[in-house]
Design a protein around this motif. Structure first.
Motif, PDB file in Angstrom:
ATOM      1  N   ARG A  39       0.739  -1.216  -0.006  1.00  0.00           N
ATOM      2  CA  ARG A  39       0.005  -0.092   0.018  1.00  0.00           C
ATOM      3  C   ARG A  39       0.732   1.207  -0.037  1.00  0.00           C
ATOM      4  O   ARG A  39       0.471   2.250  -0.736  1.00  0.00           O
ATOM      5  N   ARG A  42       2.504   1.779  -3.412  1.00  0.00           N
ATOM      6  CA  ARG A  42       1.475   2.202  -4.256  1.00  0.00           C
ATOM      7  C   ARG A  42       1.311   3.627  -4.224  1.00  0.00           C
ATOM      8  O   ARG A  42       1.164   4.340  -5.371  1.00  0.00           O
ATOM      9  N   ASP A  46       2.004   6.497  -7.230  1.00  0.00           N
ATOM     10  CA  ASP A  46       0.699   7.176  -7.411  1.00  0.00           C
ATOM     11  C   ASP A  46       1.340   8.701  -7.296  1.00  0.00           C
ATOM     12  O   ASP A  46       1.032   9.399  -8.340  1.00  0.00           O
ATOM     13  N   GLU A  47       1.804   9.171  -6.463  1.00  0.00           N
ATOM     14  CA  GLU A  47       2.071  10.602  -5.852  1.00  0.00           C
ATOM     15  C   GLU A  47       3.277  10.849  -7.090  1.00  0.00           C
ATOM     16  O   GLU A  47       3.111  12.096  -7.645  1.00  0.00           O
ATOM     17  N   LEU A  95       4.738  20.354   6.683  1.00  0.00           N
ATOM     18  CA  LEU A  95       3.536  20.017   6.884  1.00  0.00           C
ATOM     19  C   LEU A  95       2.615  21.000   7.870  1.00  0.00           C
ATOM     20  O   LEU A  95       1.588  21.277   7.419  1.00  0.00           O
ATOM     21  N   ARG A  99      -0.702  22.911   6.552  1.00  0.00           N
ATOM     22  CA  ARG A  99      -1.972  22.972   7.358  1.00  0.00           C
ATOM     23  C   ARG A  99      -2.664  24.087   7.852  1.00  0.00           C
ATOM     24  O   ARG A  99      -3.780  24.110   7.650  1.00  0.00           O
ATOM     25  N   LEU A 111       4.105  12.603   1.413  1.00  0.00           N
ATOM     26  CA  LEU A 111       3.809  11.121   1.363  1.00  0.00           C
ATOM     27  C   LEU A 111       4.851  10.234   0.476  1.00  0.00           C
ATOM     28  O   LEU A 111       5.396   9.349   0.979  1.00  0.00           O
TER      29      LEU A 111
ATOM     30  N   TYR B  61      -9.453   3.985  -1.376  1.00  0.00           N
ATOM     31  CA  TYR B  61      -7.858   4.654  -1.593  1.00  0.00           C
ATOM     32  C   TYR B  61      -8.014   6.255  -1.510  1.00  0.00           C
ATOM     33  O   TYR B  61      -9.017   6.887  -2.190  1.00  0.00           O
ATOM     34  N   VAL B  62      -7.137   7.023  -1.196  1.00  0.00           N
ATOM     35  CA  VAL B  62      -7.132   8.201  -1.181  1.00  0.00           C
ATOM     36  C   VAL B  62      -5.473   8.949  -1.701  1.00  0.00           C
ATOM     37  O   VAL B  62      -4.684   8.266  -0.777  1.00  0.00           O
ATOM     38  N   SER B  63      -5.469   9.891  -2.272  1.00  0.00           N
ATOM     39  CA  SER B  63      -4.236  10.226  -2.700  1.00  0.00           C
ATOM     40  C   SER B  63      -4.109  11.690  -2.304  1.00  0.00           C
ATOM     41  O   SER B  63      -5.148  12.375  -1.949  1.00  0.00           O
ATOM     42  N   GLU B  92      -6.940   1.659   6.230  1.00  0.00           N
ATOM     43  CA  GLU B  92      -6.207   2.075   5.089  1.00  0.00           C
ATOM     44  C   GLU B  92      -6.063   3.510   4.699  1.00  0.00           C
ATOM     45  O   GLU B  92      -5.135   4.166   4.371  1.00  0.00           O
ATOM     46  N   GLU B  95      -4.838   5.814   7.681  1.00  0.00           N
ATOM     47  CA  GLU B  95      -3.284   5.938   7.632  1.00  0.00           C
ATOM     48  C   GLU B  95      -2.808   7.047   6.907  1.00  0.00           C
ATOM     49  O   GLU B  95      -1.908   7.713   7.337  1.00  0.00           O
ATOM     50  N   VAL B  96      -3.334   7.406   5.724  1.00  0.00           N
ATOM     51  CA  VAL B  96      -2.951   8.634   4.832  1.00  0.00           C
ATOM     52  C   VAL B  96      -3.185   9.844   5.710  1.00  0.00           C
ATOM     53  O   VAL B  96      -2.462  10.980   5.909  1.00  0.00           O
ATOM     54  N   LEU B  99      -1.079  10.130   8.429  1.00  0.00           N
ATOM     55  CA  LEU B  99       0.535  10.742   8.105  1.00  0.00           C
ATOM     56  C   LEU B  99       0.644  12.163   7.987  1.00  0.00           C
ATOM     57  O   LEU B  99       1.826  12.744   8.353  1.00  0.00           O
ATOM     58  N   LEU B 100      -0.416  12.853   7.479  1.00  0.00           N
ATOM     59  CA  LEU B 100      -0.189  14.350   7.236  1.00  0.00           C
ATOM     60  C   LEU B 100      -0.828  15.020   8.211  1.00  0.00           C
ATOM     61  O   LEU B 100      -0.913  16.313   8.268  1.00  0.00           O
ATOM     62  N   GLY B 101      -1.283  14.495   9.325  1.00  0.00           N
ATOM     63  CA  GLY B 101      -1.786  15.175  10.414  1.00  0.00           C
ATOM     64  C   GLY B 101      -3.226  15.846  10.247  1.00  0.00           C
ATOM     65  O   GLY B 101      -3.410  16.875  10.991  1.00  0.00           O
ATOM     66  N   PHE B 102      -3.974  15.039   9.538  1.00  0.00           N
ATOM     67  CA  PHE B 102      -5.417  15.902   9.051  1.00  0.00           C
ATOM     68  C   PHE B 102      -6.127  15.657  10.283  1.00  0.00           C
ATOM     69  O   PHE B 102      -7.015  16.570  10.411  1.00  0.00           O
TER      70      PHE B 102
END
Lengths: 137, 135
Positions: A39, A42, A46-47, A95, A99, A111, B61-63, B92, B95-96, B99-102
């Motif tokens: 994951r 991937r 993708d990024e 970051l 934000r 990422l 999925y999210v990018s 899953e 997690e993203v 990771l970015l502190g959202f």
């Protein structure tokens, strides 16, 4: 484990991203990465490809070449495309700052850096080449 | 089968106030499908909805492009006196976000019901950051 290598060539369009993700999942599975490692790689690929489409290509007719090569320790994926230099290894906006500013862009680079074990960039003969490596734990 | 879809439903507010609009996301939210999500959120604002819940039960999925859309609408929604809450993310996808502190900015709830409850007046002071990905 025998070394395995794959190549995928795509037009520089975001509609191709889903296909890229499916291929990376397959390559990572074949290389023996865990579901979580798969994951993470991937998402990072993708990024990297989305960045190439957004920033680097001369025009949408250009192609992006994605290559993978596994070894005993993990999987390397290289994203190569012609066009303007775009170095994703340069430090992104921190970051917390992004934000705080409610920035809409810039998270992809975080990422990309966070999700792989090594990230390198070079500009060779008019082409950007980003190499990502994910180790098996 | 499309790789991404948004469907809408409306729920009554837990107490007084405007109804709550729920956007159920399914599939994969990436640089290609993010504009569809952006249009969906914009249509909510255009229709006067500012109490929004994005439900991720079926989001696989999210990018970063998808995360950018969430970020773009956070303040416009809050300026209208509402909120953009996020509910029922898979481990899953969470997690993203994490990771970015959202979770420091967004109110993430384990379920749509919990997100609805947090629109109640007595819950209005609850801070984002007490987040958990799943029920």
């Amino acid at each position: 484990m025998p070394r395995r290598a794959h190549t995928l060539r795509i037009p520089g369009q975001t509609s191709e991203l889903e296909r890229v993700r499916r291929h990376v999942e397959d390559w990572a599975g074949e290389a023996g990465l865990s579901p979580k490692e798969t994951r993470q790689l991937r998402t990072a690929v993708d990024e990297a490809v989305a960045n190439a489409i957004e920033h680097g290509l001369d025009d949408q007719r250009d192609h992006i070449t994605i290559r993978s090569a596994s070894d005993a320790s993990g999987l390397a994926v290289t994203v190569r495309h012609r066009g303007d230099r775009f170095d994703p290894t340069l430090p992104p906006v921190p970051l917390a700052e992004a934000r705080e500013a409610r920035a809409v862009h810039g998270y992809g680079l975080h990422l990309l850096k966070t999700l792989v074990d090594s990230l390198s960039y070079r500009f060779v003969r008019g082409a950007n080449e980003v190499r990502l490596y994910k180790r098996k734990r | 089968m499309p790789s991404f879809s948004v469907s809408f439903r409306t729920l009554p507010a837990p107490a007084s106030g405007a109804d709550i609009r729920v956007l159920d996301l399914a599939g994969e939210l990436d640089a290609h499908t993010a504009p569809e999500f952006e249009n969906a959120l914009q249509s909510c604002l255009d229709e006067g909805h500012a109490r929004l819940i994005v439900a991720g039960d079926d989001l696989r999925y999210v990018s970063s492009a998808g995360l950018g859309v969430f970020m773009a609408f956070l303040e416009p929604v809050r300026e209208r006196g509402g909120d953009l809450k996020i509910a029922a993310l898979s481990e899953e996808v969470f997690e993203v976000f994490d990771l970015l502190g959202f979770p420091l900015l967004f109110d993430l709830a384990p379920s749509v019901d919990e997100a609805v409850a947090r629109f109640a007046p007595e819950a209005a002071g609850a801070a984002a950051g007490e987040s958990s990905p799943t029920a």
